[in-house]
Design a protein around this motif. Structure first.
Motif, PDB file in Angstrom:
ATOM      1  N   SER A 130      -4.822 -47.144 -82.238  1.00  0.00           N
ATOM      2  CA  SER A 130      -5.465 -48.457 -82.336  1.00  0.00           C
ATOM      3  C   SER A 130      -6.310 -48.680 -81.084  1.00  0.00           C
ATOM      4  O   SER A 130      -6.386 -47.820 -80.204  1.00  0.00           O
ATOM      5  CB  SER A 130      -4.409 -49.552 -82.465  1.00  0.00           C
ATOM      6  N   TRP A 154     -10.339 -45.393 -90.154  1.00  0.00           N
ATOM      7  CA  TRP A 154      -9.490 -45.653 -91.319  1.00  0.00           C
ATOM      8  C   TRP A 154      -9.513 -47.154 -91.585  1.00  0.00           C
ATOM      9  O   TRP A 154      -8.891 -47.935 -90.881  1.00  0.00           O
ATOM     10  CB  TRP A 154      -8.065 -45.153 -91.077  1.00  0.00           C
ATOM     11  N   ARG A 155     -10.251 -47.549 -92.615  1.00  0.00           N
ATOM     12  CA  ARG A 155     -10.328 -48.954 -93.018  1.00  0.00           C
ATOM     13  C   ARG A 155      -9.157 -49.250 -93.938  1.00  0.00           C
ATOM     14  O   ARG A 155      -9.018 -48.661 -94.998  1.00  0.00           O
ATOM     15  CB  ARG A 155     -11.640 -49.246 -93.735  1.00  0.00           C
ATOM     16  N   LYS A 156      -8.321 -50.196 -93.525  1.00  0.00           N
ATOM     17  CA  LYS A 156      -7.124 -50.528 -94.294  1.00  0.00           C
ATOM     18  C   LYS A 156      -7.477 -51.504 -95.412  1.00  0.00           C
ATOM     19  O   LYS A 156      -8.075 -52.549 -95.171  1.00  0.00           O
ATOM     20  CB  LYS A 156      -6.069 -51.131 -93.374  1.00  0.00           C
ATOM     21  N   ASN A 158      -5.467 -53.299 -97.044  1.00  0.00           N
ATOM     22  CA  ASN A 158      -4.597 -54.475 -97.022  1.00  0.00           C
ATOM     23  C   ASN A 158      -4.028 -54.700 -95.612  1.00  0.00           C
ATOM     24  O   ASN A 158      -2.822 -54.600 -95.404  1.00  0.00           O
ATOM     25  CB  ASN A 158      -3.452 -54.302 -98.027  1.00  0.00           C
ATOM     26  N   PRO A 159      -4.892 -54.996 -94.636  1.00  0.00           N
ATOM     27  CA  PRO A 159      -4.415 -55.131 -93.251  1.00  0.00           C
ATOM     28  C   PRO A 159      -3.596 -56.402 -93.033  1.00  0.00           C
ATOM     29  O   PRO A 159      -3.726 -57.380 -93.790  1.00  0.00           O
ATOM     30  CB  PRO A 159      -5.709 -55.179 -92.439  1.00  0.00           C
ATOM     31  N   HIS A 172      -8.553 -51.832 -89.017  1.00  0.00           N
ATOM     32  CA  HIS A 172      -8.786 -50.390 -89.011  1.00  0.00           C
ATOM     33  C   HIS A 172      -8.048 -49.720 -87.864  1.00  0.00           C
ATOM     34  O   HIS A 172      -7.599 -50.381 -86.921  1.00  0.00           O
ATOM     35  CB  HIS A 172     -10.285 -50.088 -88.896  1.00  0.00           C
ATOM     36  N   GLU A 173      -7.895 -48.413 -87.986  1.00  0.00           N
ATOM     37  CA  GLU A 173      -7.456 -47.573 -86.883  1.00  0.00           C
ATOM     38  C   GLU A 173      -8.463 -46.441 -86.742  1.00  0.00           C
ATOM     39  O   GLU A 173      -9.207 -46.129 -87.687  1.00  0.00           O
ATOM     40  CB  GLU A 173      -6.046 -47.030 -87.113  1.00  0.00           C
ATOM     41  N   PRO A 210      -5.468 -47.648 -98.549  1.00  0.00           N
ATOM     42  CA  PRO A 210      -4.463 -48.708 -98.350  1.00  0.00           C
ATOM     43  C   PRO A 210      -3.368 -48.304 -97.377  1.00  0.00           C
ATOM     44  O   PRO A 210      -3.127 -47.112 -97.132  1.00  0.00           O
ATOM     45  CB  PRO A 210      -3.887 -48.912 -99.758  1.00  0.00           C
ATOM     46  N   LEU A 211      -2.708 -49.304 -96.827  1.00  0.00           N
ATOM     47  CA  LEU A 211      -1.522 -49.067 -96.014  1.00  0.00           C
ATOM     48  C   LEU A 211      -0.399 -48.479 -96.858  1.00  0.00           C
ATOM     49  O   LEU A 211      -0.450 -48.500 -98.085  1.00  0.00           O
ATOM     50  CB  LEU A 211      -1.044 -50.393 -95.393  1.00  0.00           C
ATOM     51  N   CYS A 212       0.610 -47.974 -96.188  1.00  0.00           N
ATOM     52  CA  CYS A 212       1.777 -47.443 -96.878  1.00  0.00           C
ATOM     53  C   CYS A 212       2.635 -48.604 -97.386  1.00  0.00           C
ATOM     54  O   CYS A 212       3.181 -49.378 -96.597  1.00  0.00           O
ATOM     55  CB  CYS A 212       2.581 -46.561 -95.923  1.00  0.00           C
ATOM     56  N   LYS A 231       2.664 -43.841 -91.952  1.00  0.00           N
ATOM     57  CA  LYS A 231       1.294 -43.674 -92.424  1.00  0.00           C
ATOM     58  C   LYS A 231       1.275 -43.330 -93.911  1.00  0.00           C
ATOM     59  O   LYS A 231       2.200 -42.691 -94.437  1.00  0.00           O
ATOM     60  CB  LYS A 231       0.589 -42.577 -91.633  1.00  0.00           C
TER      61      LYS A 231
END
Length: 398
Positions: A130, A154-156, A158-159, A172-173, A210-212, A231
């Motif tokens: 991050s 990495w665009r999430k 559902n952040p 994002h990360e 998407p996120l995990c 991840k």
């Protein structure tokens, strides 16, 4: 992100997690003991203990790709709460806490040096982080002569929202993809496969994944997340499909709950996981043991176009697939060109050129792939000349 951080009590002990998920402790060794390098790679195993101590025991230049998800060093000073005063499940574990930036930089330099030693000459390294840590990691990478190939965002999908409303939502990360040096030219990168899977468009450096969540997220008997920063498997799948081949050895020095190992097994790669926390390691082992590998056909590395046999258009004429004097047309029959005996195409006005040059010319474009642009009439249907090129390749290979 795992917890294989150095400098903690008992971290130098090394434990191998068996396929039953039980941790079998090995002899405790101090960091000042003589270095013993094992000639055998612990393929598809999880080594529990300090990541740097474990790395020092691996053979030099023995792994093909590294994925590292090191501690973020979030520097959280107090608990995070939502507007309704409920507690946010943030990363506040001890393994993410460092006394200072200098301590974090020293830790980063140590594990990167240890990783560099076990990377093959043409291996590549992926590091995710991050804004709290990725810039410090990137600077250290360059100080150690790693060569940055790309940074991937990495665009999430559902952040987590910014509950205090004082900053932008952190959606994002950043991942850094690097080789051991600028002279490493033959690293693995499956450009054509990624392009083909992306609607024949070049894969971009911003990935919307998407996120995990859901069933993929590991949870304990209490219903809580086993690991706070697990991840998504889709992220690791894209990494391994782009930069490794079946049978390659993938190293993860911060193994956590084993996403890298699970994806590696499914895609026909080997893994080596390093993890300090026995609870995480045992969960990872159970998870990986339940994974069913895909078939060889499903994961086989596609042939690189640059490695395919070159076929001149003249070979199609010599093989009888296309005849001199025959007319080539585009897929919509808007453009026409005549095949010449020497393997060139002709347009009215005595304009002569290759299948690529003439294809670009009739479209008013700077370039054209003539193999996919031009077609011939076969009965009432059109056949792409690239079909004939494939047949010539088969004959030449035989």
């Amino acid at each position: 992100m795992g917890t294989s951080r150095t400098g903690t009590a008992g971290a130098a002990s090394r434990i191998s997690v068996s396929r039953t998920g039980k941790a079998a402790p090995a002899t405790r060794t101090g960091r000042k003991a003589p270095l013993f390098v094992s000639p055998i790679l612990p393929l598809d195993e999880i080594l529990v203990g300090d990541c740097i101590a474990a790395l020092e025991k691996l053979p030099p230049e023995s792994v093909d790709v590294v994925f590292a998800d090191p501690p973020y060093n979030l520097q959280l000073e107090s608990a995070l709460t939502r507007p309704d005063h409920s507690l946010v499940d943030a990363v506040d574990d001890d393994w993410d806490k460092f006394a200072s930036f200098a301590d974090y930089d020293a830790f980063t330099r140590a594990w990167l040096l240890a990783v560099r030693r076990v990377m093959k000459k043409n291996a590549t390294l992926w590091v995710i982080g991050s804004y709290h840590n990725i810039f410090r990691v990137g600077a250290t990478l360059q100080d150690l002569d790693f060569w940055i190939l790309n940074d991937i965002v990495w665009r999430k999908a559902n952040p987590m929202p910014n509950f205090r409303g004082r900053r932008f939502t952190n959606a994002h990360e950043t991942m850094i993809w690097a080789s051991k040096g600028a002279d490493a030219k033959s690293y693995t990168f499956h450009y054509e496969a990624l392009k083909a899977g992306n609607e024949d468009l070049q894969m971009r450096s911003d990935w919307f994944i998407p996120l995990c969540t859901g069933e993929e997220r590991l949870k304990g008997e209490d219903g809580k997340k086993v690991h706070p920063t697990q991840k998504p498997e889709s992220l690791l799948a894209r990494i391994l499909l782009s930069s490794s081949n079946p049978g390659d050895v993938v190293l993860d020095p911060f193994f956590g709950t084993g996403t890298t190992g699970a994806v590696a097994k499914r895609l026909g790669r080997h893994f080596i996981g390093l993890e300090r926390d026995p609870t995480y390691a045992a969960a990872a082992r159970r998870r990986i043991d339940s994974v069913e590998p895909l078939s060889d056909l499903s994961v086989a590395a596609p042939p690189e176009k640059r490695a395919e046999i070159r076929v001149p258009f003249l070979s199609l004429i010599e093989g009888g697939y296309v005849k001199p004097g025959e007319t080539l047309v585009d897929e919509r029959r808007r453009h026409r060109a005549t095949v010449r005996a020497d393997g060139t195409l002709a347009l009215p006005g005595n304009i002569v050129g290759s299948i690529h040059k003439v294809g670009a010319l009739v479209q008013g474009l700077p370039a054209c792939n003539g193999w996919t642009f031009w077609h011939v009439e076969r009965g009432k249907a059109l056949t792409c000349i690239d079909t004939f090129r494939a047949k010539v390749r088969e004959t030449m290979a035989g």
